[in-house]
Design a protein around this motif. Structure first.
Motif, PDB file in Angstrom:
ATOM      1  N   THR A   1      31.565  -7.169 -17.327  1.00  0.00           N
ATOM      2  CA  THR A   1      32.584  -7.621 -16.382  1.00  0.00           C
ATOM      3  C   THR A   1      33.446  -6.446 -15.941  1.00  0.00           C
ATOM      4  O   THR A   1      33.712  -6.270 -14.753  1.00  0.00           O
ATOM      5  N   LEU A   2      33.842  -5.608 -16.914  1.00  0.00           N
ATOM      6  CA  LEU A   2      34.648  -4.424 -16.605  1.00  0.00           C
ATOM      7  C   LEU A   2      33.842  -3.134 -16.746  1.00  0.00           C
ATOM      8  O   LEU A   2      34.070  -2.175 -16.011  1.00  0.00           O
ATOM      9  N   LEU A   5      36.044  -7.502  -8.529  1.00  0.00           N
ATOM     10  CA  LEU A   5      37.437  -7.738  -8.915  1.00  0.00           C
ATOM     11  C   LEU A   5      38.389  -7.648  -7.736  1.00  0.00           C
ATOM     12  O   LEU A   5      39.490  -8.208  -7.790  1.00  0.00           O
ATOM     13  N   PRO A  31      32.398   2.383 -16.041  1.00  0.00           N
ATOM     14  CA  PRO A  31      33.255   1.306 -15.553  1.00  0.00           C
ATOM     15  C   PRO A  31      32.732   0.861 -14.189  1.00  0.00           C
ATOM     16  O   PRO A  31      32.206   1.665 -13.421  1.00  0.00           O
ATOM     17  N   LEU A  74      41.655   1.809 -19.757  1.00  0.00           N
ATOM     18  CA  LEU A  74      41.863   0.442 -19.275  1.00  0.00           C
ATOM     19  C   LEU A  74      42.743  -0.393 -20.201  1.00  0.00           C
ATOM     20  O   LEU A  74      43.300  -1.399 -19.770  1.00  0.00           O
ATOM     21  N   LEU A 120      42.543  -3.944 -11.497  1.00  0.00           N
ATOM     22  CA  LEU A 120      43.423  -4.394 -12.590  1.00  0.00           C
ATOM     23  C   LEU A 120      44.870  -3.976 -12.330  1.00  0.00           C
ATOM     24  O   LEU A 120      45.806  -4.718 -12.636  1.00  0.00           O
ATOM     25  N   PHE A 136      40.159 -11.821 -19.380  1.00  0.00           N
ATOM     26  CA  PHE A 136      38.931 -11.158 -18.964  1.00  0.00           C
ATOM     27  C   PHE A 136      37.942 -10.999 -20.109  1.00  0.00           C
ATOM     28  O   PHE A 136      38.318 -10.639 -21.229  1.00  0.00           O
ATOM     29  N   VAL A 155      37.250  -1.754 -11.160  1.00  0.00           N
ATOM     30  CA  VAL A 155      38.229  -1.993 -12.226  1.00  0.00           C
ATOM     31  C   VAL A 155      39.632  -1.514 -11.836  1.00  0.00           C
ATOM     32  O   VAL A 155      40.617  -1.917 -12.451  1.00  0.00           O
TER      33      VAL A 155
END
Length: 224
Positions: free
Chosen positions: A12-13, A206, A91, A128, A98, A7, A95
């Protein structure tokens, strides 16, 4: 056989409310450089970050390039700490996916062009980091190895003991796609900010990535 995901981190996160790259440079980095007698305009800085110029280019301004990037990264960490204090680092709500990806038995890595300290700071901010087997920020021994160079992706593959065909590169930018492709991976573009040309797969978030992974699992050839 898919065994792992690599990742990108920023955008993105997590994301930064109100962030503008030029404003960040002018308000945070440039004053600190000037304290060290370095007069570097934004456009030249931008070209070193995008890879149009090598990161060692800054040595013509009278500073060792490794020390220059360490200085910039210290400023960046201070910026992130202040944005966190103000509640302006967030965030993305997905997320939490994940955890599901870990539950599917995948190895996970995070790679970022930010420094190791900056990368770990934002991952730790939202608990995270524990989802990832390895986390890599920029490597001061190979400063031109940041994305779109495949170096960090290859470094993660080696740490996870994965072959390129066993992993996907997941990110929001063209640099993520190019780095993944350069390392021989299939790439997934998370289209939060629009599509990037050249990715193998596109997902809106995601959770859609989880569904993609499950679909790829279902297409595996049965073991003989």
């Amino acid at each position: 056989m898919l065994r792992g995901l690599i990742f990108d981190v920023d955008e993105t996160l997590v994301y930064y409310e109100g962030y503008n790259h030029r404003d960040w440079y002018e308000e945070w980095v440039k004053p600190e450089l000037e304290k060290h007698g370095i007069a570097l305009d934004y456009e030249t800085y931008r070209r070193t970050v995008t890879g149009e110029l090598p990161r060692s280019y800054v040595e013509r301004f009278g500073i060792d390039h490794v020390e220059f990037w360490k200085l910039v990264d210290r400023v960046n960490l201070s910026y992130r700490q202040e944005m966190a204090r103000l509640g302006r680092i967030k965030p993305f709500p997905d997320v939490s996916a994940l955890k599901e990806l870990r539950n599917l038995g995948l190895k996970l890595a995070a790679v970022s062009n930010a420094s190791q300290d900056c990368t770990e700071f934002v991952l730790d901010l939202f608990n995270l980091r524990g989802y990832f087997d390895v986390v890599y920020g920029k490597d001061y021994s190979n400063l031109d190895g940041v994305k779109p160079n495949p170096y960090l992706v290859e470094k993660a593959l080696k740490a996870l003991n994965l072959k390129p065909e066993e992993a996907l590169m997941v990110g929001d930018s063209a640099h993520d796609v190019l780095a993944g492709k350069g390392a021989g991976l299939r790439t997934v573009n998370v289209t939060r900010f629009g599509k990037v040309e050249g990715a193998d797969y596109y997902v809106k978030d995601l959770w859609e990535l989880v569904e993609l992974v499950k679909e790829l699992f279902s297409k595996r050839s049965p073991e003989v």
